[in-house]
Design a protein around this motif. Structure first.
Motif, PDB file in Angstrom:
ATOM      1  N   THR A   1       0.829  -1.198   0.000  1.00 45.23           N
ATOM      2  CA  THR A   1       0.000   0.000   0.000  1.00 45.23           C
ATOM      3  C   THR A   1       0.869   1.256   0.000  1.00 45.23           C
ATOM      4  O   THR A   1       0.611   2.198  -0.756  1.00 45.23           O
ATOM      5  CB  THR A   1      -0.933   0.006   1.223  1.00 45.23           C
ATOM      6  N   TYR A   2       1.895   1.278   0.824  1.00 42.37           N
ATOM      7  CA  TYR A   2       2.772   2.445   0.879  1.00 42.37           C
ATOM      8  C   TYR A   2       3.486   2.671  -0.456  1.00 42.37           C
ATOM      9  O   TYR A   2       3.639   3.809  -0.906  1.00 42.37           O
ATOM     10  CB  TYR A   2       3.799   2.313   2.010  1.00 42.37           C
ATOM     11  N   HIS A   3       3.924   1.578  -1.088  1.00 39.95           N
ATOM     12  CA  HIS A   3       4.591   1.696  -2.390  1.00 39.95           C
ATOM     13  C   HIS A   3       3.616   2.204  -3.448  1.00 39.95           C
ATOM     14  O   HIS A   3       3.988   3.034  -4.288  1.00 39.95           O
ATOM     15  CB  HIS A   3       5.191   0.358  -2.816  1.00 39.95           C
ATOM     16  N   ALA A   4       2.381   1.739  -3.399  1.00 44.35           N
ATOM     17  CA  ALA A   4       1.373   2.187  -4.366  1.00 44.35           C
ATOM     18  C   ALA A   4       1.081   3.673  -4.187  1.00 44.35           C
ATOM     19  O   ALA A   4       0.970   4.419  -5.172  1.00 44.35           O
ATOM     20  CB  ALA A   4       0.094   1.364  -4.222  1.00 44.35           C
ATOM     21  N   ILE A   5       0.970   4.118  -2.951  1.00 37.47           N
ATOM     22  CA  ILE A   5       0.709   5.538  -2.683  1.00 37.47           C
ATOM     23  C   ILE A   5       1.892   6.387  -3.140  1.00 37.47           C
ATOM     24  O   ILE A   5       1.721   7.443  -3.752  1.00 37.47           O
ATOM     25  CB  ILE A   5       0.390   5.762  -1.188  1.00 37.47           C
ATOM     26  N   ALA A   6       3.112   5.913  -2.892  1.00 33.00           N
ATOM     27  CA  ALA A   6       4.307   6.648  -3.339  1.00 33.00           C
ATOM     28  C   ALA A   6       4.322   6.747  -4.864  1.00 33.00           C
ATOM     29  O   ALA A   6       4.642   7.808  -5.425  1.00 33.00           O
ATOM     30  CB  ALA A   6       5.575   5.958  -2.836  1.00 33.00           C
ATOM     31  N   ALA A   7       3.941   5.673  -5.549  1.00 32.40           N
ATOM     32  CA  ALA A   7       3.887   5.693  -7.014  1.00 32.40           C
ATOM     33  C   ALA A   7       2.844   6.690  -7.509  1.00 32.40           C
ATOM     34  O   ALA A   7       3.064   7.394  -8.498  1.00 32.40           O
ATOM     35  CB  ALA A   7       3.592   4.299  -7.546  1.00 32.40           C
ATOM     36  N   LEU A   8       1.718   6.766  -6.816  1.00 32.22           N
ATOM     37  CA  LEU A   8       0.687   7.746  -7.183  1.00 32.22           C
ATOM     38  C   LEU A   8       1.206   9.172  -7.001  1.00 32.22           C
ATOM     39  O   LEU A   8       0.986  10.035  -7.860  1.00 32.22           O
ATOM     40  CB  LEU A   8      -0.574   7.536  -6.339  1.00 32.22           C
ATOM     41  N   HIS A   9       1.914   9.415  -5.906  1.00 33.94           N
ATOM     42  CA  HIS A   9       2.464  10.748  -5.653  1.00 33.94           C
ATOM     43  C   HIS A   9       3.475  11.127  -6.734  1.00 33.94           C
ATOM     44  O   HIS A   9       3.528  12.291  -7.172  1.00 33.94           O
ATOM     45  CB  HIS A   9       3.103  10.824  -4.274  1.00 33.94           C
ATOM     46  N   GLU A  10       4.278  10.159  -7.180  1.00 27.82           N
ATOM     47  CA  GLU A  10       5.255  10.421  -8.245  1.00 27.82           C
ATOM     48  C   GLU A  10       4.566  10.799  -9.553  1.00 27.82           C
ATOM     49  O   GLU A  10       5.155  11.477 -10.390  1.00 27.82           O
ATOM     50  CB  GLU A  10       6.136   9.185  -8.469  1.00 27.82           C
ATOM     51  N   ARG A  11       3.322  10.367  -9.710  1.00 27.18           N
ATOM     52  CA  ARG A  11       2.570  10.654 -10.935  1.00 27.18           C
ATOM     53  C   ARG A  11       1.653  11.868 -10.790  1.00 27.18           C
ATOM     54  O   ARG A  11       0.756  12.078 -11.586  1.00 27.18           O
ATOM     55  CB  ARG A  11       1.786   9.427 -11.345  1.00 27.18           C
ATOM     56  N   GLY A  12       1.874  12.653  -9.727  1.00 34.56           N
ATOM     57  CA  GLY A  12       1.155  13.900  -9.585  1.00 34.56           C
ATOM     58  C   GLY A  12      -0.081  13.882  -8.700  1.00 34.56           C
ATOM     59  O   GLY A  12      -0.761  14.892  -8.569  1.00 34.56           O
ATOM     60  N   VAL A  13      -0.393  12.736  -8.093  1.00 36.64           N
ATOM     61  CA  VAL A  13      -1.529  12.684  -7.177  1.00 36.64           C
ATOM     62  C   VAL A  13      -1.172  13.491  -5.925  1.00 36.64           C
ATOM     63  O   VAL A  13      -0.065  13.362  -5.414  1.00 36.64           O
ATOM     64  CB  VAL A  13      -1.878  11.213  -6.816  1.00 36.64           C
ATOM     65  N   PRO A  14      -2.077  14.350  -5.453  1.00 33.29           N
ATOM     66  CA  PRO A  14      -1.763  15.216  -4.300  1.00 33.29           C
ATOM     67  C   PRO A  14      -1.363  14.417  -3.055  1.00 33.29           C
ATOM     68  O   PRO A  14      -1.796  13.283  -2.859  1.00 33.29           O
ATOM     69  CB  PRO A  14      -3.070  15.970  -4.038  1.00 33.29           C
ATOM     70  N   SER A  15      -0.563  15.050  -2.226  1.00 36.24           N
ATOM     71  CA  SER A  15      -0.057  14.390  -1.025  1.00 36.24           C
ATOM     72  C   SER A  15      -1.162  14.095  -0.005  1.00 36.24           C
ATOM     73  O   SER A  15      -0.967  13.300   0.908  1.00 36.24           O
ATOM     74  CB  SER A  15       1.043  15.224  -0.373  1.00 36.24           C
ATOM     75  N   GLN A  16      -2.328  14.742  -0.161  1.00 33.69           N
ATOM     76  CA  GLN A  16      -3.449  14.455   0.741  1.00 33.69           C
ATOM     77  C   GLN A  16      -3.942  13.016   0.577  1.00 33.69           C
ATOM     78  O   GLN A  16      -4.587  12.473   1.462  1.00 33.69           O
ATOM     79  CB  GLN A  16      -4.624  15.420   0.495  1.00 33.69           C
ATOM     80  N   VAL A  17      -3.649  12.418  -0.561  1.00 33.17           N
ATOM     81  CA  VAL A  17      -3.976  11.012  -0.766  1.00 33.17           C
ATOM     82  C   VAL A  17      -2.873  10.219  -0.073  1.00 33.17           C
ATOM     83  O   VAL A  17      -1.815   9.966  -0.625  1.00 33.17           O
ATOM     84  CB  VAL A  17      -4.073  10.650  -2.266  1.00 33.17           C
TER      85      VAL A  17
END
Length: 153
Positions: free
Chosen positions: A38-54
């Motif tokens: 889950t943490y790796h998936a969230i980090a990957a989302l952040h790298e793709r521009g998903v806001p840090s609030q996610v």
């Protein structure tokens, strides 16, 4: 509802309840069992521009909602639309019970009022989905009967 279909829906509801209980009453938090996926998936989302609030907290809240959607939907199918309040009350009571068990008997788990809220919202979403489907089917049936019953000009 036909007897055979009702049996299948009740069986599916039982399977969903057991699956939910296994998930929420396992002795270890899901993120620990999943190896940090889950943490790796969230980090990957952040790298793709998903806001840090996610973050993990939001994802856990959404997962708790998703966990109870089938329970709310199947519960109202089994009990009927007039007993929606009972489905919601049972879902909330089940969630409160789970959180109490986590607080008292599972030292590696964290009980949370937010989980109770999310689970109850999930059940309400399930109720709403069933209501929307029933309403759409009802409208479609009325429209068809209105069309077939109207005189041709």
């Amino acid at each position: 509802m036909r007897r055979q279909l009702r049996r299948w829906v009740v069986a599916l509801l039982a399977v969903c309840c057991v699956a939910a209980l296994v998930i929420v009453l396992s002795p270890w938090p899901l993120q620990r069992v999943s190896g940090g996926v889950t943490y790796h998936a969230i980090a990957a989302l952040h790298e793709r521009g998903v806001p840090s609030q996610v973050d993990y907290g939001l994802m856990e809240f959404l997962a708790n909602i998703a966990l109870f959607v089938p329970l709310g939907a199947l519960g109202v199918v089994v009990l009927g639309p007039r007993r929606w309040w009972a489905v919601l009350a049972v879902s909330a009571a089940l969630s409160i019970t789970v959180e109490l068990v986590q607080a008292v008997a599972l030292p590696h788990r964290t009980a949370s009022g937010w989980d109770v809220l999310a689970n109850t919202v999930g059940a309400a979403v399930g109720l709403g989905l069933v209501a929307a489907v029933r309403r759409a089917r009802s409208r479609r049936g009325r429209t068809a009967s209105e069309i077939s019953g109207s005189p041709v000009a």
